[in-house]
Scaffold this motif. Structure first.
Motif, short mmCIF file in Angstrom:
data_model
loop_
_atom_site.label_atom_id
_atom_site.label_comp_id
_atom_site.label_asym_id
_atom_site.label_seq_id
_atom_site.Cartn_x
_atom_site.Cartn_y
_atom_site.Cartn_z
N MET A 227 0.85 -1.20 0.00
CA MET A 227 0.00 0.00 0.00
C MET A 227 0.88 1.25 0.00
O MET A 227 1.88 1.31 0.74
CB MET A 227 -0.94 0.03 1.21
CG MET A 227 -2.04 -1.02 1.16
SD MET A 227 -3.23 -0.83 2.51
CE MET A 227 -4.11 0.65 1.99
N ARG A 228 0.49 2.22 -0.81
CA ARG A 228 1.22 3.49 -0.84
C ARG A 228 0.97 4.23 0.47
O ARG A 228 -0.14 4.21 1.02
CB ARG A 228 0.79 4.34 -2.03
CG ARG A 228 1.15 3.72 -3.37
CD ARG A 228 0.82 4.65 -4.53
NE ARG A 228 -0.59 4.95 -4.59
CZ ARG A 228 -1.10 6.13 -4.90
NH1 ARG A 228 -0.31 7.14 -5.16
NH2 ARG A 228 -2.40 6.33 -4.93
N GLU A 231 -1.96 6.54 0.57
CA GLU A 231 -3.22 5.79 0.65
C GLU A 231 -3.49 5.38 2.10
O GLU A 231 -4.63 5.43 2.59
CB GLU A 231 -3.13 4.57 -0.25
CG GLU A 231 -4.41 3.77 -0.35
CD GLU A 231 -4.26 2.55 -1.24
OE1 GLU A 231 -5.21 1.73 -1.27
OE2 GLU A 231 -3.20 2.40 -1.89
N GLU A 234 -4.76 8.29 4.10
CA GLU A 234 -6.16 8.61 3.85
C GLU A 234 -7.09 7.63 4.58
O GLU A 234 -8.18 8.01 5.01
CB GLU A 234 -6.44 8.56 2.34
CG GLU A 234 -5.80 9.69 1.55
CD GLU A 234 -6.04 9.55 0.06
OE1 GLU A 234 -6.78 8.62 -0.33
OE2 GLU A 234 -5.49 10.35 -0.72
N ARG A 235 -6.65 6.40 4.71
CA ARG A 235 -7.53 5.34 5.26
C ARG A 235 -7.49 5.26 6.77
O ARG A 235 -8.52 4.94 7.42
CB ARG A 235 -7.12 4.01 4.64
CG ARG A 235 -8.01 2.86 5.02
CD ARG A 235 -7.73 1.67 4.13
NE ARG A 235 -8.41 0.47 4.62
CZ ARG A 235 -8.32 -0.72 4.04
NH1 ARG A 235 -7.58 -0.87 2.94
NH2 ARG A 235 -8.95 -1.78 4.54
#
Length: 814
Positions: A227-228, A231, A234-235
């Protein structure tokens, strides 16, 4: 990839290197013992060249070499940047255009990736007697850390800085040090979290037993594979600390992945065309057949403006992609690239890369890397995109093939259209040259069956009718402003009242062409170039459009102190301002180099006009080509005479092409349209042909004139330019070179005419006096043979800072 050197272990390991930066030919270097593996073709290396260290490109095995060799300093790449096929293409460009191979390769690769040395100058002793300028240089170099030589050259563009610095260094007054400048552009990247392999379930469950939030993050990464970090941010809230914990406990590691930078995209509607016209189907069938069979052909797609050439391109590209191959689409202007790219991107989402000078170095590198990795199968770009590293090209398209901007005006001076034809031949793929006004060279090739002529005689847009063209004779027409006729103003007013759109073309940027003193006649001229300075009102400056010299707009004449200075001539800035007063309710947009100097402005202006947020678009030739605005019902040419009277045998051809392309922006919707051309020379053949949309008539007449005068396409040309700061030295060098050319012409029995030397039409640019020689021969081989023979005699450089440059198939005669 390695270069083999045979079985003799005692022979020095050598490679052939083409240095970037003007070094002649290919040089042999020794690979030192500490470099275990020999660098292969396509790998960049750092090599010594004179007193500098420069980037070079490995182009083969060095072979046997007698004599001392210098060592490679470093290897800059883990994998090759180009292969043997690409190298063969680079060699063709080098040989045909008489350019150094290293310069060709440097032009082919993304800018900013090379490592070079820079020269720093320091004052080390106090001088005694020196000139004022030498004192100035010594004072500047007293600065702590010294001054870069390149900075001094930029600071004093009209002086012989290199000569003075070298002179003072020989006297031990200045010291020159070389240091590496390794600020190379890096590829776009993103950091990703990756689960460490081999971690069993009991191990990670135990490690995260008391960290439920970190466990949640770990499971998300594990499920996704990686996963970046943006990202994850954001999550999850407060994720950085939890990722750090996962790394410390050996469950996750952070890696970098290639991630191209995003580039601006214009908002332009592109709807898919459901059906093709009969002529489009015929054109597509011919091209598809060559794509399917994989044969080389050159197809001149001659279609009036709005005839649907772009849809033919797209469907031909579609066929190449179906065959698992890539496509290269060249466009001449940055202003054309966004609209065409959007249309192609919408048809082939995620598969399109863009290459043009409007991108930053980093963006351009990322797009190039996408192509090299096979992530983009379609390349859309300006002239340098002909070097794009597409692994398996299936078709090459050159849109607006007639456009002069396909010619590079600096070393290497290649023509992208002609290179594209040769690339197609080397790759054995079809090449499509599209234009409403083909170059006379391409038209003659079609006439003699060297190219296949495919015609699209009618429009597929609007009612299929070309706009009516009207000429306004400015010698007798009433004027609203010095550059705007009453007739054009009348039609503009009606267009605005009908809520339609209009485009005005004036191929001059700025506010006024020059400033004149009415009392003594003084004109404000560039101190470095043989031209007047252009007034730019918004910035309140006078600007040279050749060397960028700038001065504050004057309040009075420096000769007689007169205050009432006259602003002569008009540019796009002035026209836009005058029209805003004459049409106060009109929303006026301007499109020229000044208006789009900020990143993203080009896309913003085009998108605004397309969306109907502008009523009138005023601009230079940037408005004339490639745009498809359905609500434009009026196109006005402010001054059609701008390019007609230039001392260039292509002046009429260029003017006809520009006017026809500009006229083609009108009438692409359902409403009837009109084009108004303002001129002081209404009987000129180029203008008469434009009114009738008669390319074939114009081409026939112009070709006959070229045949009589033995100009291309009935001969091949080379321009040799000689320049320097001292007029006497430049003139002597030019005369000496002309004598040598004449002498060798006879000795070689070479059918080449040598014309000149003469001062160039613009005699001085950037402080350098310019002379030129024109060589005219029946074949390019005879011209190149003569030049190669003469330049082998060492005439490429002269003393006193005189430079000599060769331009094969020149476009710019000024």
């Amino acid at each position: 990839m390695t270069v083999t050197t045979g079985g003799d272990n005692n022979r020095p390991r050598t490679v052939s290197v083409a240095p970037a930066g003007g070094a002649p030919g290919v040089l042999t270097y020794r690979v030192p013992p500490h470099i275990v593996h020999l660098p292969g073709i396509g790998v960049r290396v750092l090599v010594p060249l004179g007193s500098r260290s420069v980037t070079g490109y490995v182009v083969g095995d060095g072979g046997e070499f007698s004599g001392p060799l210098r060592d490679i300093l470093d290897i800059l790449d883990d994998e090759p940047l180009f292969d043997g096929e690409s190298l063969a293409f680079f060699r063709f460009v080098s040989d045909y255009y008489l350019a150094h191979l290293g310069d060709v390769i440097r032009a082919a690769l993304p800018a900013g990736i090379n490592v070079e040395s820079k020269r720093r100058v320091r004052t080390i002793s106090e001088p005694t007697e020196m000139s004022d300028f030498e004192n100035t240089i010594v004072d500047r170099c007293r600065k702590e850390g010294g001054v870069l030589l390149s900075s001094l050259i930029r600071e004093y563009p009209n002086r012989s800085v290199r000569y003075v610095v070298d002179k003072l260094a020989r006297k031990n007054i200045l010291e020159i040090d070389d240091e590496l400048d390794d600020r190379a552009v890096s590829r776009g990247s993103v950091r990703v979290a990756v689960c460490v392999p081999g971690v069993s379930d009991p191990v990670w469950e135990d490690a995260l037993r008391r960290a439920p939030k970190a466990r949640e993050v770990y499971l998300a990464i594990r499920e996704a594979g990686e996963m970046r970090l943006p990202e994850l941010n954001e999550r999850f809230r407060h994720v950085s600390g939890r990722v750090k914990m996962l790394c410390e406990r050996g469950l996750v590691e952070i890696q970098e992945r290639f991630h191209p930078r995003s580039i601006p995209r214009a908002s332009l509607g592109t709807g898919r065309v459901d059906s093709l016209s009969h002529h489009q189907e015929h054109a597509l069938d011919a091209i598809r057949e060559d794509v399917d069979t994989g044969v080389f052909s050159v197809n001149l797609l001659f279609g009036v403006t709005g005839s649907g050439k772009t849809e033919v391109y797209i469907r031909a590209v579609e066929r190449a992609l179906e065959k698992g191959r890539g496509a290269l689409i060249l466009v001449p202007e940055i202003s054309l690239t966004p609209q065409l790219a959007v249309r192609i991107e919408d048809r082939f989402p995620g598969q399109v890369a863009m290459l043009h000078s409007g991108l930053s170095r980093g963006e351009r590198l990322d797009q190039w890397e996408r192509i090299r990795r096979g992530e983009a199968q379609v390349v859309v770009g300006a002239r340098s995109a002909v070097f794009a590293p597409l692994p398996d090209i299936g078709i090459i398209v050159v849109d607006e093939e007639h456009d002069s901007s396909y010619k590079q005006h600096e070393t290497p001076r290649y023509h992208a259209r002609d290179c594209a034809v040769m690339l197609g031949k080397m790759k054995n793929v079809p090449v499509v040259l599209g234009s409403a006004t083909p170059s006379l060279e391409s038209w003659q090739n079609a006439n003699t069956k060297r190219y296949r002529l495919i015609t699209l005689p009618g429009r597929v847009t609007g009612e299929g009718v070309l706009p009516e063209v009207e000429i306004v004779d400015m010698r007798v027409s009433p004027l609203v402003t010095p550059g705007l006729s009453g007739r054009l103003m009348e039609l503009l007013t009606k267009t605005m009242e009908s809520s339609a759109q209009a485009i005005l073309l004036l191929n001059r940027r700025g506010f006024s062409t020059f400033i004149l003193c009415p009392k003594c006649g003084h004109r404000f001229r560039c101190p470095s170039c043989s031209i007047t300075l252009t007034y730019h009102k918004k910035k309140r400056v006078l600007l040279c459009h050749y060397c960028d010299y700038t001065m504050r707009a004057p309040d009075e004449c420096p000769e007689c102190r007169e205050h009432a200075l006259l602003q002569m001539g008009a540019g796009t800035e002035r026209v836009a301002e005058e029209l805003s007063e004459l049409l106060p309710d009109a929303r006026i947009l301007r499109l020229d180099r000044d208006a789009v100097s900020k990143k993203g402005e080009l896309e913003r202006i085009l998108s605004s006009f397309f969306a109907g947020d502008g009523d009138l678009l005023v601009g230079t030739q940037m408005v004339a080509k490639g745009h498809d605005f359905s609500r434009v019902t009026l196109v006005g040419i402010i001054n059609a005479d701008t390019g007609l009277n230039l001392p260039d045998f292509r002046a009429a051809e260029r003017s006809f092409s520009l006017l026809t392309q500009a006229a083609g922006r009108a009438g692409r919707g359902d409403e009837p349209a009109r084009v108004v051309i303002q001129t002081y020379n209404p009987e000129h053949p180029a203008l008469v042909s434009t009114t009738g949309h008669d390319y074939e008539g114009f081409a026939s007449e112009e070709l006959e004139s070229r045949r009589e005068l033995r100009y291309p396409p009935f001969s091949r040309l080379a321009m040799i330019r000689i320049d320097g700061r001292n007029e006497r030295e430049v003139s002597a060098a030019a005369r000496s070179l002309a004598d040598r050319l004449d002498e060798r012409t006879g000795a070689l029995n070479c059918p080449v005419s040598v014309l000149g030397p003469v001062p160039a039409p613009i005699e001085r640019i950037r402080g350098r006096i310019r002379y030129q020689l024109l060589l005219k021969g029946d074949t390019s081989r005879s011209v190149s043979r003569l030049i190669s023979d003469v330049f082998e005699g060492g005439l490429t450089r002269r003393g006193g800072g005189v430079r000599i440059a060769v331009d094969i198939d020149p476009i710019d005669m000024l």
